[in-house]
Write a protein that holds these residues in place. Sequence first.
Motif, PDB file in Angstrom:
ATOM      1  N   UNK A 149       0.764  -1.068  -0.129  1.00  0.00           N
ATOM      2  CA  UNK A 149      -0.075  -0.044   0.231  1.00  0.00           C
ATOM      3  C   UNK A 149       0.724   1.159  -0.144  1.00  0.00           C
ATOM      4  N   UNK A 150       0.253   2.390  -0.430  1.00  0.00           N
ATOM      5  CA  UNK A 150       1.049   3.634  -0.492  1.00  0.00           C
ATOM      6  C   UNK A 150       1.364   4.014   0.822  1.00  0.00           C
ATOM      7  N   UNK A 151       2.696   4.807   1.159  1.00  0.00           N
ATOM      8  CA  UNK A 151       3.066   4.834   2.559  1.00  0.00           C
ATOM      9  C   UNK A 151       3.077   6.561   2.737  1.00  0.00           C
ATOM     10  N   UNK A 152       3.471   7.501   2.113  1.00  0.00           N
ATOM     11  CA  UNK A 152       3.405   8.664   2.244  1.00  0.00           C
ATOM     12  C   UNK A 152       2.225   9.495   2.483  1.00  0.00           C
ATOM     13  N   UNK A 153       2.067   9.981   3.801  1.00  0.00           N
ATOM     14  CA  UNK A 153       0.847  10.760   3.969  1.00  0.00           C
ATOM     15  C   UNK A 153      -0.497   9.804   4.081  1.00  0.00           C
ATOM     16  N   UNK A 154      -0.383   8.643   3.781  1.00  0.00           N
ATOM     17  CA  UNK A 154      -1.652   7.887   3.901  1.00  0.00           C
ATOM     18  C   UNK A 154      -1.527   7.178   5.061  1.00  0.00           C
ATOM     19  N   UNK A 155      -2.602   6.825   5.674  1.00  0.00           N
ATOM     20  CA  UNK A 155      -2.787   6.107   6.761  1.00  0.00           C
ATOM     21  C   UNK A 155      -3.076   4.691   6.467  1.00  0.00           C
ATOM     22  N   UNK A 156      -2.806   3.813   7.581  1.00  0.00           N
ATOM     23  CA  UNK A 156      -3.110   2.604   7.264  1.00  0.00           C
ATOM     24  C   UNK A 156      -4.377   2.158   8.333  1.00  0.00           C
ATOM     25  N   UNK A 157      -5.501   1.860   7.833  1.00  0.00           N
ATOM     26  CA  UNK A 157      -6.735   1.446   8.546  1.00  0.00           C
ATOM     27  C   UNK A 157      -6.355  -0.049   8.905  1.00  0.00           C
ATOM     28  N   UNK A 158      -7.242  -0.375  10.140  1.00  0.00           N
ATOM     29  CA  UNK A 158      -7.167  -1.900  10.407  1.00  0.00           C
ATOM     30  C   UNK A 158      -8.374  -2.395  10.916  1.00  0.00           C
ATOM     31  N   UNK A 159      -8.595  -3.844  10.962  1.00  0.00           N
ATOM     32  CA  UNK A 159      -9.746  -4.310  11.712  1.00  0.00           C
ATOM     33  C   UNK A 159      -9.232  -5.506  12.121  1.00  0.00           C
TER      34      UNK A 159
END
Lengths: 384, 652
Positions: free
Chosen positions: B15-25
């Motif tokens: 997944x893209x890393x810069x500036x983005x967040x990683x959501x999770x469940x």
Amino acid sequence: MFVARSIAADHKDLIHDVSYDFHGRRMATCSSDQSVKVWDKSENGEWHCTASWKTHSGSVWRVTWAHPEFGQVLASCSFDRTAAVWEEIVGESNDKQRGLSHWIKRTTLVDSRTSVTDVKFAPKHMGLMLTTCSTDGVVRIYEAPDVMNLSQWSLQHEISCKLSCSCISWNPSSSRAHPPMFAVGSDDSNVTYGGKVQIYEYNENTRKYAKAETLMTVTDAVHDIAFAPNLGRSFHVLAIATKDVRIFKLVPMRKESTSTGPTKLEVQIVAQFDNHNSQVWRVSWNITSTLLASSGDDGCVRLWKANYMDNWKCTGILKGDGSPLTGSSGQPTAMSTVVGSSVQTSQNALNGMSAGRIGKRAPFAPPLRQLISPKIYQQHPSYY
Amino acid sequence: MEELDVEPAITNIPAASDGKHLGFAWGPGDILAYETLYKASSGAKGSGCSFIHEVRKDEDIYSPILRKLFNESHHIFVGLQTIREDLPNKNKKPQFVSISKNYRSVIRACMEELQQVAVSTKDAKVSMQYGNQVSILLAIELIWNLCEVLFIDAAPAGSLLLHLLDWVRLHKADVDEKAREVLQSESPAEHHDYWDVVVSYVLQGRLEEARQMLVKQATLQPAARNMYKLMDTLLTKMPFYNPGGTQTLTEFDVKWRNWHEEVDRCLQDNSFASNRHLEIICRILVGDEDMLLDHKELLGTWYHFLVTRLLFSHPTVKPTELHYYAQSCMTMFLDSRNVPEPLDNILLAAFEFDIHQVIKDCSIALNNWWFVAHLTDLLDHCKLLQSHNLHFGSNLREFLLLEYASGLFTHHSLWQLAVDYFDHCPEFGRVYLELQIERVPLDTERKALKVLRICEQRQMSEQVRSICKIMAMRALRNNRLGSALSWSIRAKDAAFATLISERFLQDYCARGTFSDLDLIDNLGPAMLLSDRLTFLGKYREFHKLYGEKRFSEAAKLLLSLMTAKIAPRSFWMTLLTDALPLLEQKEVIFSADQTHELMFCLEELTSSLNITPGTDGSMQDEDIELTKVELLRLALARNLAMAIVKEGTVET
């Protein structure tokens, strides 16, 4: 840990929330594209989208499942100032064959005058109850008195928290010793407004929720909050996503028999981590609350674990590697790249570290063509 | 205890890393991760092609071969838990050693299978993966074996070295492989590995085999016959301690010292000076450290070096002295270029008798809980772990077992093993089981019953109720009323049973027949769960009596349904209509009193209906109702007349 599969979600805009159902066989996703999708896991573990429909007229922030005792029920909340309850109806048999399901809107909750930021079902022992919170600072608790008729929801409680609300969490304890309790967090960033996490407790006598505690030490914006499963303990554990990850212990003080007010709570901080460097946006516990996951501005999901001495540590990180998958055939690519790279690391470890040990063989037949030595690959520090 | 600081493992997500967040469940056995942006405002626009990534925690659990390891070790584990607590520890020791050996043989079986697959597969990646697993299992077995020798068997001086020799021999068996090659060649004595084999045998203290190899060389060199004979004598005479024998350790020590002096004399005499190889062997026998270290390649590991050094210099080493030799051997063997690996540290900790460090390091270094959980449990049974009073979990044993069992629970079939592990965790086992078991997907009725049985056996009433409720709800949604009813009876859920009974009655009113007769006919005392259910059962009983032409009993029951207020008012008209054919029979069925009561019921019903004159219903419906009432009144009146006549006749 490894990526087992990647699923093309096919939302036309940002995904804001993904939520597993109680048994982990279904999931729901919601997005800024104003839709909710429901996914079902097949026998072989593949996910199939079985329903996708427009739910709101604004970004859908959160989607959540009711306990299966109440059937197949979803709730969603949105920027469009509403929350909605959805129920799956058992459709025609040919729909089932095509792997589709039907969800119909049972109710729209329109009491909020601003964006509804979170929606949560209360613990099942309280019946079918739904809670929302919104940027106007109000927590609303609705109840469906007849679980067979989900079109009727009555607004039972309206609690004004004074500050723009971002998140709520119910205390899951079903112990008789613990009256119903929830925590609400505010993302108001003005630190002079004081504590941003408030705990409310139900009072049997007044039949109202009253504030039991404000966590005065949490003065920065709070983005998410999560009570841990109770495990039969007398105290409660609360995780908070603010400018860092914090874990609090809330110990109910012994109540005087004459007192009718809410239980006094002794607040103790258990852990505090600033590894995300800046804002933390989500916190969530696994089933037995042995692991806490958090997501932050560093773009990582971090997993936190207490060892048996109750020392908390980061034990794992999920990190975007900067290679977004594109195209619809992402699944096989994702598998091979990730599995490939992890094998690569182990191989390097083997080549780099055990060069001096070549020549050892496993002590049994058949003779190996491959040279194998006892060796521990550091794949996943379990940390105890 | 010293904290080992380990960097957390990083899992890359495509997944893209810069500036983005990683959501999770969180899922039951995995985490879903997806790209998102939390600084949410309506302005943020995402890409169209979003992916959700399923991240699994423990891959081992999905290996079909390791599954056997989990299954078989489960039996051993359960067996261990049933060893009686009250026996003195001394008597239990042989049992513990044999259990330890059982665990190890399961590991070995598993390794062999994995290895066969690793060798036979054509897929390089799979082969690599299985190869890695074999390495890990080898390490596990090596550690376990050492723990067995040092902690469980706890061999005293003398026997200790013999056990350690066995340990080294078992785990350094490549010499047999090499020996076979040499012996199968045309001229073994001239094989280029010949001397390696001889020296390896000596290093492992396998002197009989070394002698047999040497005979082959001796026959080739008749001129050196005496020298070979001398070596043969030295090898034959080397004393080994016999723990079962009559010899005391001191006697053995004296004997060994004499032999050692003899070897040393040969060396001083230059007896083997003309044969480089025999000279080497002699210097090994005398315990020359430099000479041993010259054979690093053959020794392979520092712990082999340790055992060989002990064999030829300190055969009566005491357990308490081990750590000193281990530490120095490790330092001597691993020169500055070689950093000790996790495995080295774990073994060293074992030699230092630091059980907690062993368990701790293993937990950190190994990627599954199987090993630490089972080993710790066994050591705990041997009363070897001081009971730390712990904050999280009652003790180390329970903490590790809970972790291991929780991992098993994420698997669609292994979860059943986990139940037994939770059962043997006194502090938190039950809560964990409660939390985990209610998450087991209830795909089929059979699976639901399986889960239910486990909960029922443990008096987990809330889970029992919840499972039944879920199943009842699901059946109802799919319009399987019978199944829904039986599940709600099992759940003792009165409200739901009422609701389903109502559905049954509605169905009856609409179609004139009952579905799921078997169930309703056999309700028994379960009928009392809710009033409506009682009515359903009784009403069905009425139909049965009627069908069997037991009219007077049927009539009596029908009447009692109304007079005892079992039937809901809304259903009275149906009941009265059901009475019609009975009233019309030639024979008098309802007595005069009963008919009076029926009339009473009818009037009560009509008067209550009259309060709200039918404004909603259509004229036609109202007409039908009115006609029905008229018909009933007529039939009742006629029946009353007949009954009075009949009753009067009988009396006089």
